[in-house]
Scaffold this motif. Structure first.
Motif, PDB file in Angstrom:
ATOM      1  N   GLN A 175       4.952  80.367  61.129  1.00  0.00           N
ATOM      2  CA  GLN A 175       5.044  78.838  61.445  1.00  0.00           C
ATOM      3  C   GLN A 175       4.335  78.140  60.094  1.00  0.00           C
ATOM      4  OE1 GLN A 175       2.687  78.437  65.322  1.00  0.00           O
ATOM      5  NE2 GLN A 175       4.674  77.810  66.197  1.00  0.00           N
ATOM      6  N   PHE A 176       4.796  77.131  60.003  1.00  0.00           N
ATOM      7  CA  PHE A 176       3.801  76.158  59.129  1.00  0.00           C
ATOM      8  C   PHE A 176       4.191  74.813  59.191  1.00  0.00           C
ATOM      9  CE2 PHE A 176       8.070  77.057  57.385  1.00  0.00           C
ATOM     10  CZ  PHE A 176       8.446  76.163  56.492  1.00  0.00           C
ATOM     11  N   VAL A 177       3.399  73.996  58.574  1.00  0.00           N
ATOM     12  CA  VAL A 177       3.552  72.486  58.962  1.00  0.00           C
ATOM     13  C   VAL A 177       4.223  71.969  57.634  1.00  0.00           C
ATOM     14  CG1 VAL A 177       2.613  70.048  59.045  1.00  0.00           C
ATOM     15  CG2 VAL A 177       1.709  72.167  60.313  1.00  0.00           C
ATOM     16  N   THR A 190      -6.336  60.226  52.052  1.00  0.00           N
ATOM     17  CA  THR A 190      -5.205  60.476  52.797  1.00  0.00           C
ATOM     18  C   THR A 190      -5.477  61.579  53.932  1.00  0.00           C
ATOM     19  OG1 THR A 190      -5.108  62.330  51.113  1.00  0.00           O
ATOM     20  CG2 THR A 190      -3.812  60.434  50.464  1.00  0.00           C
ATOM     21  N   VAL A 191      -4.526  61.592  54.664  1.00  0.00           N
ATOM     22  CA  VAL A 191      -4.569  62.726  55.857  1.00  0.00           C
ATOM     23  C   VAL A 191      -3.297  63.319  55.754  1.00  0.00           C
ATOM     24  CG1 VAL A 191      -6.041  61.379  57.250  1.00  0.00           C
ATOM     25  CG2 VAL A 191      -3.501  60.964  57.633  1.00  0.00           C
ATOM     26  N   VAL A 192      -3.152  64.703  56.191  1.00  0.00           N
ATOM     27  CA  VAL A 192      -1.937  65.481  56.279  1.00  0.00           C
ATOM     28  C   VAL A 192      -1.226  65.086  57.719  1.00  0.00           C
ATOM     29  CG1 VAL A 192      -1.105  67.992  56.245  1.00  0.00           C
ATOM     30  CG2 VAL A 192      -3.021  67.195  54.889  1.00  0.00           C
ATOM     31  N   VAL A 193       0.075  64.768  57.406  1.00  0.00           N
ATOM     32  CA  VAL A 193       0.862  64.585  58.525  1.00  0.00           C
ATOM     33  C   VAL A 193       2.148  65.542  58.233  1.00  0.00           C
ATOM     34  CG1 VAL A 193      -0.023  62.357  58.950  1.00  0.00           C
ATOM     35  CG2 VAL A 193       2.011  62.550  57.364  1.00  0.00           C
ATOM     36  N   GLY A 194       2.569  65.807  59.206  1.00  0.00           N
ATOM     37  CA  GLY A 194       4.106  66.276  58.990  1.00  0.00           C
ATOM     38  C   GLY A 194       4.524  67.191  60.605  1.00  0.00           C
ATOM     39  N   PHE A 195       5.791  67.966  60.409  1.00  0.00           N
ATOM     40  CA  PHE A 195       6.473  68.580  61.340  1.00  0.00           C
ATOM     41  C   PHE A 195       5.874  70.049  61.533  1.00  0.00           C
ATOM     42  CE2 PHE A 195       9.238  64.864  61.381  1.00  0.00           C
ATOM     43  CZ  PHE A 195       9.491  64.812  62.377  1.00  0.00           C
ATOM     44  N   LEU A 196       5.714  70.499  62.609  1.00  0.00           N
ATOM     45  CA  LEU A 196       5.374  72.052  62.529  1.00  0.00           C
ATOM     46  C   LEU A 196       6.947  72.807  62.421  1.00  0.00           C
ATOM     47  CD1 LEU A 196       3.507  74.387  63.501  1.00  0.00           C
ATOM     48  CD2 LEU A 196       3.927  73.946  65.861  1.00  0.00           C
ATOM     49  N   CYS A 197       6.875  73.690  61.848  1.00  0.00           N
ATOM     50  CA  CYS A 197       8.206  74.458  61.423  1.00  0.00           C
ATOM     51  C   CYS A 197       8.127  75.685  61.707  1.00  0.00           C
ATOM     52  CB  CYS A 197       8.594  74.354  60.005  1.00  0.00           C
ATOM     53  SG  CYS A 197       9.069  72.270  59.515  1.00  0.00           S
ATOM     54  N   GLU A 198       9.204  76.560  62.279  1.00  0.00           N
ATOM     55  CA  GLU A 198       9.264  77.855  62.479  1.00  0.00           C
ATOM     56  C   GLU A 198      10.387  78.528  61.424  1.00  0.00           C
ATOM     57  OE1 GLU A 198       9.635  78.687  66.550  1.00  0.00           O
ATOM     58  OE2 GLU A 198       7.396  78.117  66.914  1.00  0.00           O
ATOM     59  N   GLY A 249      16.719  71.893  59.226  1.00  0.00           N
ATOM     60  CA  GLY A 249      16.626  72.593  60.553  1.00  0.00           C
ATOM     61  C   GLY A 249      17.022  71.612  61.978  1.00  0.00           C
ATOM     62  N   GLU A 250      16.646  72.535  62.915  1.00  0.00           N
ATOM     63  CA  GLU A 250      16.907  71.483  64.127  1.00  0.00           C
ATOM     64  C   GLU A 250      15.625  71.414  65.179  1.00  0.00           C
ATOM     65  OE1 GLU A 250      19.458  72.689  68.209  1.00  0.00           O
ATOM     66  OE2 GLU A 250      20.185  73.593  66.350  1.00  0.00           O
ATOM     67  N   PRO A 310       7.227  68.581  69.016  1.00  0.00           N
ATOM     68  CA  PRO A 310       8.288  69.001  68.449  1.00  0.00           C
ATOM     69  C   PRO A 310       8.365  69.998  67.323  1.00  0.00           C
ATOM     70  CG  PRO A 310       7.937  66.841  67.560  1.00  0.00           C
ATOM     71  CD  PRO A 310       6.776  67.106  68.691  1.00  0.00           C
ATOM     72  N   ILE A 311       9.315  71.104  67.349  1.00  0.00           N
ATOM     73  CA  ILE A 311       9.103  72.059  66.327  1.00  0.00           C
ATOM     74  C   ILE A 311      10.600  72.096  65.637  1.00  0.00           C
ATOM     75  CG2 ILE A 311       8.763  74.480  66.000  1.00  0.00           C
ATOM     76  CD1 ILE A 311       7.016  74.505  68.515  1.00  0.00           C
ATOM     77  N   ILE A 312      10.438  72.383  64.352  1.00  0.00           N
ATOM     78  CA  ILE A 312      11.692  72.331  63.492  1.00  0.00           C
ATOM     79  C   ILE A 312      12.004  73.698  63.216  1.00  0.00           C
ATOM     80  CG2 ILE A 312      12.954  71.538  61.462  1.00  0.00           C
ATOM     81  CD1 ILE A 312      11.838  69.227  63.367  1.00  0.00           C
ATOM     82  N   ARG A 313      13.172  74.428  63.785  1.00  0.00           N
ATOM     83  CA  ARG A 313      13.600  75.564  63.832  1.00  0.00           C
ATOM     84  C   ARG A 313      14.221  75.656  62.464  1.00  0.00           C
ATOM     85  NH1 ARG A 313      11.438  78.531  67.533  1.00  0.00           N
ATOM     86  NH2 ARG A 313      11.858  78.039  69.839  1.00  0.00           N
TER      87      ARG A 313
END
Length: 183
Positions: free
Chosen positions: A98-100, A113-121, A138-139, A150-153
């Motif tokens: 996993q990573f963001v 700034t702040v860090v924003v993003g999608f969790l990805c696998e 990804g999906e 929400p996690i992006i595969r």
């Protein structure tokens, strides 16, 4: 001595003024209609408004709007395919796969700034070190990371150069209106 006597007919002036205003409004309406329909045609020609091959490309200009919308309505977006860029960001409690995929969001006029993003696998996520800029496809799936998330595969990932422009994103605004599952 030559003197002209001019008689002003108030009703004729009003009629000409009224006709002029009506003609001006018709011209303005015509221009607006042209721009509306021409804008719709530009969107369909460029294909930037609709997903390509079922994959929605997320631009830096609408990144946080989409991030917020997907987080608030996870079930509506499960199964949607997306493509976007960011840098690899990890926190201590993430698994090896996993990573963001992160962006820095400017939160005030002092450029804080702040860090924003999608969790990805991704199976080989550890091959990409922190702060590496990547483009992923990804999906969206529904997973658990301190609650529903929400996690992006990731199905495709490639390293890219850090963007020279549009590196930062801005907070979501109220003008973004998602359209039933489209991003």
């Amino acid at each position: 001595m030559f003197v002209f006597n001019v008689k002003v007919n108030g009703s004729k002036i009003f009629k000409y003024f009224f006709i002029g205003v009506i003609i001006l409004l018709i011209i303005i309406l015509g221009i607006v209609m042209y721009k509306v329909f021409n804008g719709a045609n530009d969107c369909s020609k460029s294909n930037s408004c609709f997903p390509q091959n079922g994959i929605s490309k997320i631009a830096p200009t609408n990144y946080t709007n989409i991030l917020k919308t997907v987080h608030e309505n996870i079930d509506s977006y499960v199964g949607k395919k997306i493509c976007f860029t960011g840098y690899v960001y990890r926190v201590l409690d993430l698994q090896d796969n996993q990573f963001v995929l992160a962006r820095d969001m400017i939160i005030n006029s002092n450029s804080q700034t702040v860090v924003v993003g999608f969790l990805c696998e991704y199976d080989t996520a550890k091959d990409f070190s922190n702060n590496t800029w990547v483009e992923i496809t990804g999906e969206i799936t529904k997973g658990d990371y301190h609650g529903d998330m929400p996690i992006i595969r990731v199905t495709d990932i490639k390293s890219i150069d850090k963007p020279s422009q549009e590196e930062y994103v801005y907070p979501p605004d109220d003008s973004y209106i998602p359209t039933n599952g489209l991003l």
